[in-house]
Write an enzyme that holds these catalytic residues in place. Structure first.
Site, mmCIF file in Angstrom:
data_model
loop_
_atom_site.group_PDB
_atom_site.id
_atom_site.type_symbol
_atom_site.label_atom_id
_atom_site.label_comp_id
_atom_site.label_asym_id
_atom_site.label_seq_id
_atom_site.Cartn_x
_atom_site.Cartn_y
_atom_site.Cartn_z
ATOM 1 N N CYS A 334 -83.005 -29.632 -19.491
ATOM 2 C CA CYS A 334 -83.882 -30.053 -18.847
ATOM 3 C C CYS A 334 -83.312 -31.433 -18.002
ATOM 4 O O CYS A 334 -84.074 -32.221 -17.487
ATOM 5 C CB CYS A 334 -85.085 -30.641 -19.867
ATOM 6 S SG CYS A 334 -85.822 -29.248 -20.876
ATOM 7 N N ASP A 335 -82.231 -31.486 -17.844
ATOM 8 C CA ASP A 335 -81.454 -32.501 -17.370
ATOM 9 C C ASP A 335 -81.130 -32.160 -15.775
ATOM 10 O O ASP A 335 -80.523 -31.095 -15.518
ATOM 11 C CB ASP A 335 -80.136 -32.870 -18.139
ATOM 12 C CG ASP A 335 -79.353 -34.111 -17.670
ATOM 13 O OD1 ASP A 335 -79.680 -34.691 -16.485
ATOM 14 O OD2 ASP A 335 -78.684 -34.430 -18.330
#
Ligand SMILES: *Cc1c(COP(=O)(O)O)cnc(C)c1O
Length: 406
Positions: A334-335
C-alpha cells in the site's frame, strides 16, 4: 524446495525442460522465483577458467544455500563473507570452503568466533583501530592473511562503494607498514563499485595500489581486485568480461610484487545475476502503469530505489503480436514508494491476468526481499531454459549436459 513445487501442483522432480510459460499456465497467485542452476554454474566455470587468479564469491549478492552449493560444485572454493551470520551459513552449507571475512568494520566478537570456531584466517581492514581489534580478537595469531582496503574511485560504476570504506592515500603507508608487522600474508584490496561499466575502473584502481606499495615499501602477498564485475541489463550492456580480465592481468603483471603475489577477485553480481528471475502477474492496468504482485519490498528494490532496469518478457500463449510500449510498475504493497519507473517494454495489449518474467534478479534482487505487507514470493521452481540475457555464451549442448541436479 520440494514443498514449493508441490504447492504449484508440479511434479517434485522438475524436468529441466520446464520454462516460465509452463509455470504461468498453472496460474500462480503469488510471484514465483525461477532459478537456473545451469546459468550460475556456467558463470562460475567462466571465472574459474578465464580470470587470471582466484575467484571468490561475494556471498551478500545472493546467499541462497542452493546457489552456494552450485558454485562449490562448479569449482568456487573461496567465499567472501561480511557478517558472522554469513560465516555460519557458508560453514554450515559448505564445510570445506575457505572463508574470507572482507568487511573492513567488524565486531570483535565476530572476528573471535570466525577465527576460533570457523577457522577463518583472512580478514580485511581499513584502519589501525580495526587492525588492533583483529589482533586482540585472534589473541595475536600468527597465521593471518590481512588485506588492507584502499579507497578507490567508483566513477565508472553504477553503484558507488567509494565513500564508506577504504584507507585514503595519506593513511595507507602507516597502515600497510603496521599490518605487515602483524600479518603472515599481507594483501591489498579495493572495490571499484558495483556494475563497473569499463575495465579502466580496475586499471585506475591498480595505479592506486602501485602508489601504495611503492610509498610503503612493503612486500605484498595478495592483490585482491574485489567485485564490481558487471552483468547485462537494459541500457547497461558492458564490454565482454574477457576485456576486464585482460586489463586486470596486465595491470597486475606490471606491479612490482607480481612475481610473488597472488591475484584474487570477489565477484558477486557477475556470478549470480543470471541465476534467477521472477514470474509476476498483472493485477490491474491503468494506462501505462501495471500493478503487479511483486515490487520494491520484494525482488525489485533496485528497480524502485536506484532506477535499475531489468529485462521483461510477456509469457502468454499464443504470443502477443502487439508492438512493445514502455510501462512503469506499481508493486503490491500500500506504499506509494512501491513504484518502479522503468521504462519496461512489454506488448501494448498487456492486461490484467497476464504473466510476465522479470529477468536478471539473481544478484541482490532475491537477497533483499522482505515480506512487508504480507506480499512476496514463496515459491521457487527450477527451470531449464536460458536466462533472458547472458554474458557467458557457450554452445547449447554444453549447457544442457551441465544442468545441475538439486
Ligand atoms: C559487495 C561486495 C562485493 C561484490 O560486489 P559485486 O559488485 O556484486 O561484484 C565484493 N567485495 C566486497 C568487499 C563487497 O562489499
Amino acid at each position: 524446495m520440494h514443498k514449493h513445487h508441490r504447492a504449484l501442483g508440479l511434479a517434485t522432480t522438475i524436468s529441466t525442460t520446464v520454462t516460465g510459460v509452463d509455470i504461468a499456465k498453472h496460474g500462480p497467485v503469488q510471484p514465483v522465483t525461477l532459478v537456473r542452476p545451469h546459468a550460475a554454474s556456467r558463470a562460475a566455470r567462466f571465472f574459474i577458467e578465464k580470470f587470471p587468479g582466484r575467484s571468490m564469491y561475494a556471498v551478500k549478492a545472493n546467499p541462497s544455500p542452493e546457489l552456494l552449493q552450485i558454485l562449490w560444485d562448479s569449482g568456487i572454493t573461496h567465499y567472501d563473507v561480511a557478517s558472522i551470520a554469513e560465516v555460519r551459513l557458508v560453514a554450515r552449507t559448505l564445510p570445506e570452503a575457505t572463508l574470507c571475512f572482507m568487511h573492513p568494520v567488524k565486531a570483535e566478537e565476530a572476528i573471535h568466533e570466525a577465527y576460533f570456531t570457523y577457522g577463518v584466517r583472512t580478514f580485511s581492514l581499513d584502519s589501525t583501530e580495526e587492525l588492533d581489534k583483529i589482533v586482540r580478537a585472534t589473541r595475536a595469531a600468527e597465521d593471518l592473511t590481512l588485506c588492507v582496503r584502499l579507497r578507490v574511485s567508483s566513477e565508472h560504476s553504477k553503484l558507488s562503494l567509494a565513500s564508506k570504506f577504504g584507507a585514503a592515500p595519506g593513511e595507507t603507508k602507516e597502515l600497510l607498514f603496521r599490518t605487515r608487522q602483524v600479518a603472515d600474508a599481507l594483501g591489498i584490496c579495493f572495490h571499484v563499485g558495483s556494475q563497473a561499466m569499463t575495465p579502466e575502473a580496475y586499471s585506475n584502481a591498480m595505479e592506486r595500489v602501485r602508489a601504495a606499495i611503492v610509498d610503503a615499501a612493503v612486500t605484498v602477498d595478495v592483490i585482491d581486485v574485489g567485485g564490481g564485475f558487471p552483468s547485462s541489463y537494459p541500457g547497461m550492456e558492458p564490454p565482454p568480461l574477457e576485456h576486464y580480465f585482460e586489463t586486470i592481468h596486465r595491470a597486475f603483471e606490471s606491479l612490482p610484487v607480481s612475481y610473488s603475489a597472488e591475484l584474487w577477485a570477489e565477484p558477486g553480481r557477475a556470478l549470480c545475476a543470471e541465476y534467477s528471475s521472477i514470474l509476476v502477474r498483472v493485477e490491474k492496468r491503468r494506462g501505462e502503469e501495471l500493478y503487479i504482485n511483486d515490487g520494491a519490498y520484494g525482488a525489485l528494490f533496485d528497480a524502485a530505489h536506484i532506477d535499475w532496469r531489468f529485462p521483461v518478457e510477456l509469457l502468454r500463449e499464443p504470443d502477443s503480436h502487439a508492438k512493445l510500449m514502455p510501462f512503469s510498475f506499481y508493486g503490491p504493497t500500500c506504499d506509494d514508494m512501491d513504484y518502479m519507473a522503468g521504462p519496461f517494454y512489454l506488448p501494448a495489449d498487456t492486461k490484467a491476468g497476464d504473466y510476465f518474467e522479470i529477468g536478471m534478479l539473481g544478484a541482490y534482487g532475491s537477497a533483499m526481499r522482505t515480506a512487508f505487507n504480507g506480499f512476496g514470493s514463496d515459491e521457487t521452481v527450477i527451470v531449464g531454459d536460458e536466462p533472458m540475457v547472458s554474458l557467458y555464451d557457450e554452445a547449447p549442448e554444453t549447457v544442457a549436459s551441465n544442468v545441475v541436479k538439486l
